[in-house]
Design a protein around this motif. Structure first.
Motif, PDB file in Angstrom:
ATOM      1  N   GLY A 174       0.799  -1.223   0.000  1.00  0.00           N
ATOM      2  CA  GLY A 174       0.000   0.000   0.000  1.00  0.00           C
ATOM      3  C   GLY A 174       0.832   1.273   0.000  1.00  0.00           C
ATOM      4  O   GLY A 174       0.296   2.370  -0.066  1.00  0.00           O
ATOM      5  N   PHE A 175       2.143   1.128   0.071  1.00  0.00           N
ATOM      6  CA  PHE A 175       3.032   2.300   0.124  1.00  0.00           C
ATOM      7  C   PHE A 175       4.022   2.286  -1.039  1.00  0.00           C
ATOM      8  O   PHE A 175       4.654   1.256  -1.292  1.00  0.00           O
ATOM      9  N   SER A 176       4.214   3.432  -1.664  1.00  0.00           N
ATOM     10  CA  SER A 176       5.379   3.579  -2.535  1.00  0.00           C
ATOM     11  C   SER A 176       6.555   3.934  -1.613  1.00  0.00           C
ATOM     12  O   SER A 176       6.342   4.308  -0.449  1.00  0.00           O
ATOM     13  N   LYS A 177       7.778   3.841  -2.128  1.00  0.00           N
ATOM     14  CA  LYS A 177       8.926   4.208  -1.279  1.00  0.00           C
ATOM     15  C   LYS A 177       8.864   5.682  -0.863  1.00  0.00           C
ATOM     16  O   LYS A 177       9.297   6.058   0.217  1.00  0.00           O
ATOM     17  N   PRO A 215       3.088  -6.362  -4.160  1.00  0.00           N
ATOM     18  CA  PRO A 215       3.762  -5.125  -3.733  1.00  0.00           C
ATOM     19  C   PRO A 215       3.279  -3.945  -4.555  1.00  0.00           C
ATOM     20  O   PRO A 215       2.814  -4.110  -5.685  1.00  0.00           O
ATOM     21  N   ASN A 216       3.372  -2.769  -3.978  1.00  0.00           N
ATOM     22  CA  ASN A 216       3.008  -1.556  -4.710  1.00  0.00           C
ATOM     23  C   ASN A 216       4.012  -1.253  -5.795  1.00  0.00           C
ATOM     24  O   ASN A 216       5.191  -1.564  -5.647  1.00  0.00           O
ATOM     25  N   LYS A 217       3.539  -0.600  -6.852  1.00  0.00           N
ATOM     26  CA  LYS A 217       4.452  -0.087  -7.855  1.00  0.00           C
ATOM     27  C   LYS A 217       5.367   0.923  -7.142  1.00  0.00           C
ATOM     28  O   LYS A 217       4.879   1.741  -6.355  1.00  0.00           O
ATOM     29  N   ASN A 218       6.630   0.816  -7.328  1.00  0.00           N
ATOM     30  CA  ASN A 218       7.607   1.693  -6.657  1.00  0.00           C
ATOM     31  C   ASN A 218       7.633   1.531  -5.136  1.00  0.00           C
ATOM     32  O   ASN A 218       8.063   2.431  -4.422  1.00  0.00           O
ATOM     33  N   GLY A 219       7.118   0.405  -4.667  1.00  0.00           N
ATOM     34  CA  GLY A 219       7.136   0.188  -3.215  1.00  0.00           C
ATOM     35  C   GLY A 219       8.149  -0.873  -2.824  1.00  0.00           C
ATOM     36  O   GLY A 219       8.782  -1.502  -3.685  1.00  0.00           O
TER      37      GLY A 219
END
Ligand code: FAD
Length: 320
Positions: A102-105, A139-143
């Protein structure tokens, strides 16, 4: 103060500390529902209190034209606010859980900055589960994909390395990081050995301690610790305990968390005459587990309160 220092202090004093985890209230409730559950536990002097994080869920609402509309909701927001409120009201270290899912970095970095500004020094880094309507965790995209990746991001921030490489002379955070361990193996792990292998990686990446998934048979915890030590894990492994509270949990807990409920406990619950008697069975079982773990010298006993503290209070009164 850092959780690792609380643990070191307990070990030095040959003491077992009491700590617990709370859930943010459902959206629409106010923060007093949390305080009402924390207040009765404060006499047992928890050095730290964990606050879980709950990711988004998808719900489907019927529109006037009969079609279904997909909506994203977060039923239990407020983790960071609750942590700040706990530190403010009780002067106890609050430990927010931080997820990959649910989080991107970028979201994670901003979340960590907020916590740093609020004076929060500890986090538990977790991958998170699949959203409720999906079978597998994505996983999130960019997470971050795994908890290990999240630990690496937090450690980088502790060194002053932000995602934006152009940032120069950036402030360093100083988070103490906890991670999850599974005495009965994580449900997706192909074997206990591989699960311990990845647990070790999380610790090597910079996590300071482990909190375990709930278990109802202490032998599973003792065996797990032995295997971890044999694999070269030296950091503290704090047992997580949850008192069984309802008959429904007999089926829900093994399915959802992939943990066994011993036959003796099952039969006590089955033979209990009503809901109050079942709750009492769970309390007595957890008291026995706690006393044995305390006698074995664990530095902290960490309880999953699931938002209700009356049973945790009874257990703490008998053990601490
Ligand atoms: P990871 O350590 O990333 O492991 C997940 C799986 O992948 C394991 O099977 C592991 O063996 C495997 N694995 C790990 N690294 C790798 C790799 N590099 N390559 C291949 N496989 C790998 N959930 C919430 O949503 N909110 C919470 O607040 C919350 N709090 C929790 C607190 C505790 C103490 C515990 C035990 C669990 C908590 N959970 C929470 C649940 C947790 O998010 C789930 O159990 C999740 O499925 C796994 O999280 P993890 O951090 O252990 O994942």
């Amino acid at each position: 103060m850092k959780v690792r220092d609380h643990i070191a202090k307990a070990i030095e004093a040959n003491k077992t500390e009491f700590s617990f985890e709370i859930l943010p209230p459902l959206k629409g409730q106010n923060i007093n529902t949390i305080f009402d559950n924390i207040d009765p536990l404060m006499e047992f002097k928890p050095p730290f209190i964990d606050v879980t994080y709950h990711r988004e869920e998808y719900i489907y609402k019927e529109r006037e034209d009969g079609l279904l509309e997909k909506k994203v909701v977060r039923k239990r927001p407020g983790t960071v606010g609750i942590c700040a409120a706990i530190q403010n009201k009780y002067s106890v270290d609050a430990v927010p859980h931080v997820l990959c899912g649910g989080f991107s970095k970028e979201d994670t970095e901003n979340f960590l900055i907020d916590m740093d500004f609020l004076g929060i020094e500890n986090v538990v880094a977790l991958r998170g589960d699949a959203v409720k309507s999906e079978t597998y965790y994505k996983p999130n995209k960019n997470g971050n994909i795994y908890a290990q990746d999240l630990v690496e991001q937090i450690v980088a921030l502790n060194h002053g390395t932000y995602l934006d490489e152009d940032l120069q002379n950036s402030a360093k955070t100083d988070f103490c990081i906890g991670v999850a361990g599974y005495p009965e193996k994580h449900l997706e792990a192909p074997s206990m050995e591989s699960d311990i292998h990845f647990l070790k990686k999380k610790l090597e990446a910079g996590a300071c301690y482990v909190v375990t998934q709930m278990f109802f048979d202490n032998q599973k915890y003792f065996d797990f610790v032995e295997k971890c030590r044999a694999a070269g894990i030296t950091k503290p492994i704090i047992p997580g305990l949850k008192p069984l509270a309802t008959r429904k949990q007999l089926n829900m807990i093994p399915q959802r968390f992939s943990v066994d409920v011993p036959d003796a406990l099952v039969m006590e619950v089955v033979n209990a005459k009503d809901a109050a008697a079942i709750r009492q069975v769970g309390i007595e079982w957890c008291i026995q587990q706690s006393k044995e773990l305390k006698a074995a010298g664990v530095p902290v006993l960490h309880y999953y309160s699931m938002g209700k503290s009356d049973n945790i209070r009874q257990i703490a009164a008998a053990v601490f």
